[in-house]
Scaffold this motif. Structure first.
Motif, PDB file in Angstrom:
ATOM      1  N   ILE A   1      -4.560  -3.729  -3.056  1.00  0.00           N
ATOM      2  CA  ILE A   1      -3.231  -4.864  -2.605  1.00  0.00           C
ATOM      3  C   ILE A   1      -2.222  -4.159  -2.282  1.00  0.00           C
ATOM      4  CG2 ILE A   1      -2.530  -6.750  -4.276  1.00  0.00           C
ATOM      5  CD1 ILE A   1      -4.972  -7.261  -5.118  1.00  0.00           C
ATOM      6  N   ARG A   2      -2.188  -2.899  -3.753  1.00  0.00           N
ATOM      7  CA  ARG A   2      -0.767  -2.078  -3.273  1.00  0.00           C
ATOM      8  C   ARG A   2      -1.234  -1.347  -1.943  1.00  0.00           C
ATOM      9  NH1 ARG A   2       1.005  -0.756  -8.611  1.00  0.00           N
ATOM     10  NH2 ARG A   2       2.255   1.219  -7.009  1.00  0.00           N
ATOM     11  N   ARG A   3      -2.044  -1.058  -1.511  1.00  0.00           N
ATOM     12  CA  ARG A   3      -1.606  -0.252   0.239  1.00  0.00           C
ATOM     13  C   ARG A   3      -1.593  -1.868   1.109  1.00  0.00           C
ATOM     14  NH1 ARG A   3      -6.690   3.800   1.233  1.00  0.00           N
ATOM     15  NH2 ARG A   3      -6.091   5.432  -0.322  1.00  0.00           N
ATOM     16  N   ALA A   4      -2.364  -2.743   1.228  1.00  0.00           N
ATOM     17  CA  ALA A   4      -1.430  -4.061   1.705  1.00  0.00           C
ATOM     18  C   ALA A   4      -0.117  -4.332   1.621  1.00  0.00           C
ATOM     19  CB  ALA A   4      -2.619  -4.978   1.697  1.00  0.00           C
ATOM     20  N   LEU A   5       0.225  -4.572   0.434  1.00  0.00           N
ATOM     21  CA  LEU A   5       1.863  -4.769   0.083  1.00  0.00           C
ATOM     22  C   LEU A   5       2.199  -3.993   0.307  1.00  0.00           C
ATOM     23  CD1 LEU A   5       1.525  -5.663  -3.772  1.00  0.00           C
ATOM     24  CD2 LEU A   5       1.897  -7.016  -1.365  1.00  0.00           C
ATOM     25  N   SER A   6       2.120  -1.977   0.179  1.00  0.00           N
ATOM     26  CA  SER A   6       3.031  -1.140   1.365  1.00  0.00           C
ATOM     27  C   SER A   6       3.000  -0.888   2.611  1.00  0.00           C
ATOM     28  CB  SER A   6       2.540   0.367   0.356  1.00  0.00           C
ATOM     29  OG  SER A   6       2.606   0.493  -0.726  1.00  0.00           O
TER      30      SER A   6
END
Length: 355
Positions: free
Chosen positions: A61-66
């Protein structure tokens, strides 16, 4: 009594009983382990699986948001430097807004995922979560009452960023302060005033926002001329000056419409006021007004149109005023022998008054 006699009198241990007891205890322990090893293995595997899923889900999720934030920044940089980018997109504004939104979303996602995983792990240990949840609820209510201003600022900042009420580079009127936005945060917004001062405004204190950099602005000015001037000629001169201005850089981008002459705003004995307006780029109305005044004044000077407030006309020699007109008339009190002077002279007392 000798030591040998004491040893002989003491009861001797039974080796058979000790070994049997140890074997029984070992058997009980092995049986208990055999009975519970499956439960331990199940619990351990469940904990490992919960932790692994939580970590992988958080990273994903953090990579997708980044990546989403990077895509938003690239789309802003793609139009930077173009006319559309100058009008609609501010790269710094978009960058700060996207980073703020990404930070909030990453924090919320991490809190939800890790918090849920922690509760599931505690449940796997057969721990009663009801007292823990009740204590957390009470602590949350107490923290909410104690730090309500901080919570209000944070929530106001989140909704302000999500709704894009203003951003970096905008000129706003926040009620408590006004100026250009130089930094947008979740708790505090930083403004630079007209005199260079920096205002730190808490987001929870802002009750209204007047954004002067969104949509379009209006440049308006009043042109005062003498009442004897020809209005059609005045209109023509102003229209020609505005048309030349609209064709030159950078005014061709800052003017979003033709300069309109609304007509006479007032008619007095010594002046006439012509109202002129134009739709401009947001935040550029003052510069357009100054440039338009400059050009109208120059065009009026070339056309011989005199504006109110100029040098007054000099009188002709034939109609020059008499230089003695400002002199006062001779006074009757100037002569000591005039009846007026004698009437105001003090009366001399008689000489025999004291006898």
């Amino acid at each position: 009594m000798s030591l040998s006699a004491l040893l002989a009198a003491a009861p001797s241990p039974e080796p058979g009983g000790s070994l049997d007891e140890a074997a029984k205890q070992a058997g009980d322990a092995a049986g208990w382990v055999e009975e519970n090893w499956s439960t331990w293995l199940n619990t351990g595997l469940r904990i490992v699986l919960i932790a692994a899923i939580a970590i992988v889900l958080r990273i994903a999720i953090r990579r997708a948001l980044s990546k989403l934030i990077e895509r938003m920044n690239r789309s802003a940089q793609a139009v930077e430097g173009t006319a559309l980018g100058g009008l609609l997109v501010n790269a710094e504004r978009r960058r700060q807004r996207s980073e703020a939104i990404g930070s909030v979303l990453r924090s919320v996602a991490s809190f939800l995922i890790l918090g849920t995983a922690a509760l599931m792990i505690l449940g796997a240990f057969q721990i009663d979560l009801a007292p823990l949840l009740a204590s957390a609820g009470v602590a949350g209510v107490a923290l909410g009452f104690g730090a309500r201003n901080l919570v209000t600022d944070f929530l106001s900042g989140v909704f302000m960023i999500l709704e894009d009420q203003y951003g970096v580079g905008d000129t706003i009127d926040a009620g408590v302060a006004s100026g250009e936005v130089i930094e947008v945060g979740l708790r505090v917004t930083k403004l630079r005033g007209d005199n260079g001062e920096i205002w730190y405004v808490r987001n929870g204190e802002v009750k209204r926002i007047g954004n002067l950099s969104q949509g379009w602005s209006t440049a308006g000015l009043d042109v005062q001329v003498r009442p004897t001037e020809d209005l059609d000629r005045v209109r023509t001169v102003i229209t020609e000056a505005a048309a030349r201005m609209a064709k030159e850089d950078p005014w061709n981008e800052r003017l979003w419409g033709p300069v309109e002459i609304l007509g006479l705003d007032s008619v007095l004995l010594d002046s006439m006021t012509v109202r002129v307006t134009a739709k401009t780029m947001p935040g550029k109305s003052l510069g357009v007004e100054r440039e338009l005044r400059w050009r109208i004044k120059g065009a009026f000077d070339e056309a011989g149109i005199r504006m109110v407030g100029g040098v007054p006309a000099q009188p002709d020699e034939a109609s020059a005023a008499d230089p003695t007109a400002a002199m006062a008339a001779p006074s009757a009190y100037a002569s000591a022998t005039s009846p007026q002077s004698l009437a105001t002279s003090p009366i001399t007392p008689p000489s025999n008054l004291g006898k």
